[in-house]
Scaffold this motif. Structure first.
Motif, PDB file in Angstrom:
ATOM      1  N   ASN A 205       0.814  -1.059  -0.223  1.00  0.00           N
ATOM      2  CA  ASN A 205       0.026  -0.099   0.049  1.00  0.00           C
ATOM      3  C   ASN A 205       0.924   1.312   0.208  1.00  0.00           C
ATOM      4  OD1 ASN A 205      -1.478   1.915   2.468  1.00  0.00           O
ATOM      5  ND2 ASN A 205      -3.096   1.355   0.625  1.00  0.00           N
ATOM      6  N   LEU A 206       2.086   1.071   0.878  1.00  0.00           N
ATOM      7  CA  LEU A 206       2.905   2.394   0.711  1.00  0.00           C
ATOM      8  C   LEU A 206       3.422   2.521  -0.547  1.00  0.00           C
ATOM      9  CD1 LEU A 206       4.512   4.588   2.279  1.00  0.00           C
ATOM     10  CD2 LEU A 206       5.972   2.868   3.055  1.00  0.00           C
ATOM     11  N   TYR A 207       3.733   1.609  -1.312  1.00  0.00           N
ATOM     12  CA  TYR A 207       4.481   1.832  -2.583  1.00  0.00           C
ATOM     13  C   TYR A 207       3.129   2.169  -3.516  1.00  0.00           C
ATOM     14  CZ  TYR A 207       5.563   0.725  -7.547  1.00  0.00           C
ATOM     15  OH  TYR A 207       5.876   0.668  -8.832  1.00  0.00           O
ATOM     16  N   GLU A 208       1.977   1.515  -3.422  1.00  0.00           N
ATOM     17  CA  GLU A 208       0.810   2.157  -4.310  1.00  0.00           C
ATOM     18  C   GLU A 208       0.592   3.624  -4.230  1.00  0.00           C
ATOM     19  OE1 GLU A 208      -3.333   0.648  -5.880  1.00  0.00           O
ATOM     20  OE2 GLU A 208      -2.772   0.007  -3.794  1.00  0.00           O
ATOM     21  N   LEU A 209       0.856   4.224  -2.868  1.00  0.00           N
ATOM     22  CA  LEU A 209       0.660   5.592  -2.715  1.00  0.00           C
ATOM     23  C   LEU A 209       1.720   6.326  -3.125  1.00  0.00           C
ATOM     24  CD1 LEU A 209      -1.039   5.282   0.823  1.00  0.00           C
ATOM     25  CD2 LEU A 209      -2.046   6.001  -1.201  1.00  0.00           C
ATOM     26  N   GLN A 210       3.017   5.848  -3.073  1.00  0.00           N
ATOM     27  CA  GLN A 210       4.131   6.833  -3.236  1.00  0.00           C
ATOM     28  C   GLN A 210       4.558   6.455  -4.723  1.00  0.00           C
ATOM     29  OE1 GLN A 210       7.430   6.230  -0.560  1.00  0.00           O
ATOM     30  NE2 GLN A 210       6.419   7.728   1.036  1.00  0.00           N
ATOM     31  N   ARG A 211       4.088   5.660  -5.497  1.00  0.00           N
ATOM     32  CA  ARG A 211       4.668   5.357  -6.764  1.00  0.00           C
ATOM     33  C   ARG A 211       4.701   6.478  -7.782  1.00  0.00           C
ATOM     34  NH1 ARG A 211       0.842   0.626  -9.431  1.00  0.00           N
ATOM     35  NH2 ARG A 211      -1.182   1.552  -9.017  1.00  0.00           N
ATOM     36  N   LEU A 305       7.144 -27.867   9.750  1.00  0.00           N
ATOM     37  CA  LEU A 305       5.920 -28.189   9.307  1.00  0.00           C
ATOM     38  C   LEU A 305       4.855 -27.499   8.914  1.00  0.00           C
ATOM     39  CD1 LEU A 305       5.432 -30.615  12.588  1.00  0.00           C
ATOM     40  CD2 LEU A 305       6.248 -31.579  10.239  1.00  0.00           C
ATOM     41  N   LEU A 306       4.301 -28.027   7.882  1.00  0.00           N
ATOM     42  CA  LEU A 306       3.282 -27.163   7.122  1.00  0.00           C
ATOM     43  C   LEU A 306       1.848 -27.306   8.124  1.00  0.00           C
ATOM     44  CD1 LEU A 306       3.339 -27.715   3.355  1.00  0.00           C
ATOM     45  CD2 LEU A 306       3.346 -25.626   4.495  1.00  0.00           C
ATOM     46  N   TYR A 307       1.321 -26.464   8.469  1.00  0.00           N
ATOM     47  CA  TYR A 307       0.119 -26.562   9.469  1.00  0.00           C
ATOM     48  C   TYR A 307      -1.320 -26.445   8.462  1.00  0.00           C
ATOM     49  CZ  TYR A 307       3.066 -27.200  13.403  1.00  0.00           C
ATOM     50  OH  TYR A 307       4.108 -27.496  14.522  1.00  0.00           O
ATOM     51  N   PRO A 308      -2.247 -26.855   8.897  1.00  0.00           N
ATOM     52  CA  PRO A 308      -3.394 -27.240   7.973  1.00  0.00           C
ATOM     53  C   PRO A 308      -3.993 -25.834   7.312  1.00  0.00           C
ATOM     54  CG  PRO A 308      -3.852 -28.511   9.773  1.00  0.00           C
ATOM     55  CD  PRO A 308      -2.559 -27.603  10.005  1.00  0.00           C
ATOM     56  N   PRO A 309      -4.465 -25.786   6.137  1.00  0.00           N
ATOM     57  CA  PRO A 309      -5.199 -24.531   5.489  1.00  0.00           C
ATOM     58  C   PRO A 309      -6.371 -24.117   6.458  1.00  0.00           C
ATOM     59  CG  PRO A 309      -4.887 -26.294   3.885  1.00  0.00           C
ATOM     60  CD  PRO A 309      -4.708 -26.901   5.328  1.00  0.00           C
ATOM     61  N   THR A 310      -6.678 -22.644   6.310  1.00  0.00           N
ATOM     62  CA  THR A 310      -7.589 -22.062   6.977  1.00  0.00           C
ATOM     63  C   THR A 310      -8.159 -21.121   6.018  1.00  0.00           C
ATOM     64  OG1 THR A 310      -6.177 -20.175   8.045  1.00  0.00           O
ATOM     65  CG2 THR A 310      -6.559 -22.252   9.398  1.00  0.00           C
ATOM     66  N   THR A 311      -9.392 -20.819   6.358  1.00  0.00           N
ATOM     67  CA  THR A 311      -9.975 -19.657   5.513  1.00  0.00           C
ATOM     68  C   THR A 311      -9.490 -18.419   5.790  1.00  0.00           C
ATOM     69  OG1 THR A 311     -12.136 -21.175   5.682  1.00  0.00           O
ATOM     70  CG2 THR A 311     -12.398 -18.734   4.798  1.00  0.00           C
ATOM     71  N   ALA A 312      -9.164 -18.236   6.818  1.00  0.00           N
ATOM     72  CA  ALA A 312      -8.603 -16.769   7.240  1.00  0.00           C
ATOM     73  C   ALA A 312      -7.046 -16.683   6.359  1.00  0.00           C
ATOM     74  CB  ALA A 312      -8.230 -16.623   8.817  1.00  0.00           C
ATOM     75  N   ALA A 313      -6.345 -17.835   6.483  1.00  0.00           N
ATOM     76  CA  ALA A 313      -5.113 -17.568   5.684  1.00  0.00           C
ATOM     77  C   ALA A 313      -5.259 -17.485   4.246  1.00  0.00           C
ATOM     78  CB  ALA A 313      -4.224 -18.702   5.828  1.00  0.00           C
ATOM     79  N   THR A 314      -6.334 -18.285   3.560  1.00  0.00           N
ATOM     80  CA  THR A 314      -6.724 -18.311   2.473  1.00  0.00           C
ATOM     81  C   THR A 314      -7.348 -16.960   1.789  1.00  0.00           C
ATOM     82  OG1 THR A 314      -7.232 -20.589   2.436  1.00  0.00           O
ATOM     83  CG2 THR A 314      -8.280 -19.254   0.396  1.00  0.00           C
ATOM     84  N   LEU A 315      -7.897 -16.145   2.620  1.00  0.00           N
ATOM     85  CA  LEU A 315      -8.624 -14.676   2.102  1.00  0.00           C
ATOM     86  C   LEU A 315      -7.374 -13.853   2.254  1.00  0.00           C
ATOM     87  CD1 LEU A 315     -11.825 -14.933   4.202  1.00  0.00           C
ATOM     88  CD2 LEU A 315     -11.389 -14.683   1.608  1.00  0.00           C
ATOM     89  N   ASN A 316      -6.291 -14.056   3.312  1.00  0.00           N
ATOM     90  CA  ASN A 316      -5.146 -12.967   3.509  1.00  0.00           C
ATOM     91  C   ASN A 316      -4.348 -13.353   2.019  1.00  0.00           C
ATOM     92  OD1 ASN A 316      -3.975 -11.578   6.056  1.00  0.00           O
ATOM     93  ND2 ASN A 316      -5.621 -13.159   6.543  1.00  0.00           N
ATOM     94  N   LEU A 317      -4.101 -14.333   1.496  1.00  0.00           N
ATOM     95  CA  LEU A 317      -3.622 -14.697   0.451  1.00  0.00           C
ATOM     96  C   LEU A 317      -4.258 -13.956  -0.848  1.00  0.00           C
ATOM     97  CD1 LEU A 317      -1.495 -16.044  -1.774  1.00  0.00           C
ATOM     98  CD2 LEU A 317      -2.722 -18.085  -1.644  1.00  0.00           C
ATOM     99  N   ALA A 318      -5.491 -14.277  -0.738  1.00  0.00           N
ATOM    100  CA  ALA A 318      -6.444 -13.549  -1.795  1.00  0.00           C
ATOM    101  C   ALA A 318      -6.199 -12.283  -2.098  1.00  0.00           C
ATOM    102  CB  ALA A 318      -7.801 -14.058  -1.854  1.00  0.00           C
ATOM    103  N   ALA A 319      -6.239 -11.744  -0.798  1.00  0.00           N
ATOM    104  CA  ALA A 319      -6.433  -9.911  -0.600  1.00  0.00           C
ATOM    105  C   ALA A 319      -4.705  -9.441  -1.249  1.00  0.00           C
ATOM    106  CB  ALA A 319      -6.548  -9.559   0.591  1.00  0.00           C
ATOM    107  N   THR A 320      -3.892 -10.152  -0.691  1.00  0.00           N
ATOM    108  CA  THR A 320      -2.712  -9.246  -0.928  1.00  0.00           C
ATOM    109  C   THR A 320      -2.051 -10.013  -2.264  1.00  0.00           C
ATOM    110  OG1 THR A 320      -1.621 -11.627   0.006  1.00  0.00           O
ATOM    111  CG2 THR A 320      -1.637  -9.420   1.296  1.00  0.00           C
ATOM    112  N   ALA A 321      -2.497 -10.980  -2.956  1.00  0.00           N
ATOM    113  CA  ALA A 321      -2.024 -11.490  -4.334  1.00  0.00           C
ATOM    114  C   ALA A 321      -2.785 -10.643  -5.299  1.00  0.00           C
ATOM    115  CB  ALA A 321      -2.637 -12.954  -4.563  1.00  0.00           C
ATOM    116  N   ALA A 322      -4.191 -10.209  -4.950  1.00  0.00           N
ATOM    117  CA  ALA A 322      -4.900  -9.287  -5.769  1.00  0.00           C
ATOM    118  C   ALA A 322      -4.045  -7.879  -5.745  1.00  0.00           C
ATOM    119  CB  ALA A 322      -6.221  -9.233  -5.390  1.00  0.00           C
ATOM    120  N   GLN A 323      -3.670  -7.497  -4.589  1.00  0.00           N
ATOM    121  CA  GLN A 323      -3.053  -6.163  -4.541  1.00  0.00           C
ATOM    122  C   GLN A 323      -1.625  -6.367  -5.423  1.00  0.00           C
ATOM    123  OE1 GLN A 323      -1.339  -5.528  -0.783  1.00  0.00           O
ATOM    124  NE2 GLN A 323      -1.759  -3.443  -0.658  1.00  0.00           N
ATOM    125  N   CYS A 324      -1.189  -7.376  -5.224  1.00  0.00           N
ATOM    126  CA  CYS A 324       0.205  -7.768  -6.105  1.00  0.00           C
ATOM    127  C   CYS A 324      -0.027  -7.431  -7.525  1.00  0.00           C
ATOM    128  CB  CYS A 324       0.562  -8.826  -5.675  1.00  0.00           C
ATOM    129  SG  CYS A 324       1.801  -9.783  -7.040  1.00  0.00           S
TER     130      CYS A 324
END
Length: 605
Positions: A205-211, A305-324
């Motif tokens: 977000n800082l990059y998006e605002l400063q670019r 170890l990898l720990y089980p998938p969660t909906t919260a982690a999945t949505l964090n990925l969705a949000a930041t990858a869309a921003q990316c």
């Protein structure tokens, strides 16, 4: 009050002199200094019910400003009786000293670029906490902080076994993921998608605002601050290191796993069901058991170890990858497409599995979140801003959070991130809708400024309940204040952000800078397994630019904090101790707003 008496008898005189010295005001001020045109405030701690005279002298001893304090009185958050001092008329660059009622404080500096080194150091924190590669002296600030790679070639299997609740997890049938890279989360060496999400978002977000800001006005000014930067912005290069890790945490297609579906009582044995986990994100990768302090990353011998998938982690990925995808599209279209594909897969997986929560595991942080409405809203907002696809717009507009009051974000409350993105991204919303999103942010900022009048130390945070990581809460409010200044063009909002930074950098009852390497009395013993010089002289102290979590009187979980419980005012519940993880740990999601606010103040000097 200072006593000026001639008294016969050296014993009595000595006692009276000691009493006079003890009665002098304690002066609290930003230990880094001030920008010339910025607001400037100091605090004097004194029991006087009358106003006190103050003066500022320059390096030649000439008085350049004087006045009377404004008495606030008793302050519940600090336990102090305080007076406020407005130094804003001091605008010429130079070195100065403040005296209050005869008591002389330490010198302070006025200069336009005081936040440039802080912003660079705060960004450097993320490089220093990278996993998977050696940390080089030339980027780390010297050989003191160089170290071998921690967890290189990290190909991790899924957790299999019994967790703390007695739930038996079967694992993933030989499934592994190469999750090399990313940032270590905090004082431990776990890597978490949930907490990584808000930290990554803040840098992007800082990059998006400063670019669009000329390089000469940005804190980096084209300097090579991270490896393989080339002609790219160091913010974006550092953010990609974490983005690549989050992408690696995504479950491939055609993968079924045994996962808990729906909310189940905490700390009880969970019921697992067969779930199509394709496109979800693993919650974390971490050690099977907690490692002791100190344990440098390259000496961590615990199974990873990898720990089980969660909906919260999945949505964090969705949000930041869309921003990316939005940020990289004009720079690297192939990488942008990779991020967008991951984001859309993740959001679809979360809609298919909307209520999969984490279990109870030892050896790493939990980051459990029982309410995911804000994550769904945030992820939909990022996807809508990037794609303008009406299906994401429908999710956004139907969410109650689209019109709800804004509060400062944290890893478990991310609705504000979606609102910020909608407020700054053109083309997705109508102009009227975008204006309403901006109004939600300025309304929140107005509320924060109103709290300054209730705070003895003049910060936009009037409470006597300081949470774990309170310094980040205050700086995240400063971020919203800065955005309000951007939207409304009113300098009072910037002044509120300055007040927040002043508190973090020394204008607080403990007279401490909570940022290592910056200030006369800076934090130097964080809870950290590598920056642990207090425990092993062969290990370094923290590098400059590391933020302590700060005072905490609501979750006093460590042994040091427990001895203080009920015995300290909220702003005094802190110790600079390596074992005080509830008070003095460091974390990526705390350093991110420090970087954001320092870079903003530097840009707008």
């Amino acid at each position: 009050m200072i006593l000026r008496l001639r008294i016969a008898g050296t014993g009595l005189a000595a006692l009276l002199v000691a009493a006079a010295v003890a009665a002098q005001p304690d002066i609290r001020i930003n230990q880094l200094g001030f920008q010339p045109e910025s607001s400037k405030h100091a605090i004097a701690v004194d029991t006087s019910t009358a106003t006190l005279p103050w003066s500022v002298t320059d390096s030649a001893g000439a008085v350049v400003a004087r006045g009377q304090t404004t008495r606030f009185g008793e302050d519940a958050a600090s336990g102090d009786h305080v007076h406020a001092i407005d130094l804003s008329e001091v605008t010429r660059s130079g070195e100065y000293r403040l005296a209050v009622n005869g008591a002389i404080g330490r010198s302070f500096v006025v200069a336009p670029d005081i936040y440039t080194p802080l912003a660079r150091a705060a960004l450097n924190y993320f490089y220093q906490t990278r996993a998977g590669i050696p940390i080089e002296a030339r980027f780390a600030g010297g050989a003191l902080w160089a170290r071998p790679a921690g967890h290189p070639h990290e190909v991790a299997p899924c957790f299999a076994g019994t967790d703390e609740s007695g739930t038996l997890w079967p694992g993933c049938g030989g499934y592994t993921r190469d999750v090399t890279g990313g940032w270590y989360d905090a004082g431990d060496q776990g890597k978490y998608v949930v907490n990584g999400g808000i930290a990554l978002w803040t840098l992007q977000n800082l990059y998006e605002l400063q670019r669009s800001t000329p390089q000469t006005r940005r804190f980096s000014d084209g300097a090579e601050l991270v490896p393989r930067q080339g002609r790219l912005d160091p913010l974006l290069v550092e953010a990609r290191w974490e983005m690549d890790f989050l992408l690696a945490m995504q479950v491939p297609d055609n993968m079924h796993m045994q996962l808990p579906v729906g909310r189940q009582p905490p700390r009880t044995k969970l019921t697992l069901s067969d779930v199509d986990a394709s496109g979800m994100a693993h919650h974390k990768v971490a050690d099977r058991q907690w490692t002791p302090l100190p344990t440098p990353p390259h000496k961590d011998s615990q199974p990873r170890l990898l720990y089980p998938p969660t909906t919260a982690a999945t949505l964090n990925l969705a949000a930041t990858a869309a921003q990316c995808a939005r940020l990289w599209r004009p720079i690297d279209p192939a990488y942008a497409d990779l991020c967008l594909k991951a984001a859309t897969r993740a959001f679809a997986a979360a809609q298919r599995n909307p209520d999969i929560f984490t279990g109870d595991f030892t050896g790493s942080g939990g980051y459990g979140d029982g309410n995911l409405a804000d994550e769904f809203y945030w992820a939909a907002a990022e996807l809508f801003a990037t794609t303008h696809d009406p299906k994401y717009g429908d999710v956004v507009r139907q969410a109650g959070l689209f019109t709800a009051a804004v509060r400062e974000p944290n890893w478990g409350s991310v609705a504000a991130l979606g609102t910020i993105t909608l407020a700054i991204s053109d083309g997705a919303l109508t102009l009227a809708e975008q204006g309403r999103q901006r109004a939600l942010i300025t309304t929140a900022a107005d509320g924060f400024l109103a709290e300054e009048a209730q705070s003895g130390y003049r910060i936009p945070y009037a409470t006597t309940a300081y949470p774990w990581g309170s310094n980040a809460s205050i700086l995240n409010r400063a971020m919203l204040l800065a955005l309000a200044e951007r939207f409304a063009s009113q300098t009072r909002y910037r002044g509120g952000a300055v007040d927040a930074m002043d508190y973090v950098l020394g204008r607080n009852p403990l007279d401490v800078s909570y940022v290592s390497g910056f200030g006369a009395r800076a934090m130097h013993n964080p809870h950290h397994r590598f920056w642990a010089h207090a425990l092993d002289s062969r290990l370094p102290p923290p590098p400059p630019g590391v933020l302590s979590g700060g005072p905490n009187n609501t979750a006093m979980a460590d042994d040091i904090a427990r001895t203080m419980k009920g015995k300290c005012a909220a702003q005094r519940c802190w110790r600079d101790e390596v074992y005080a993880y509830a008070l003095n740990e460091v974390a990526i999601n705390w350093n991110a707003p420090l970087l954001w606010v320092a870079a903003y103040l530097d840009e707008t000097r």
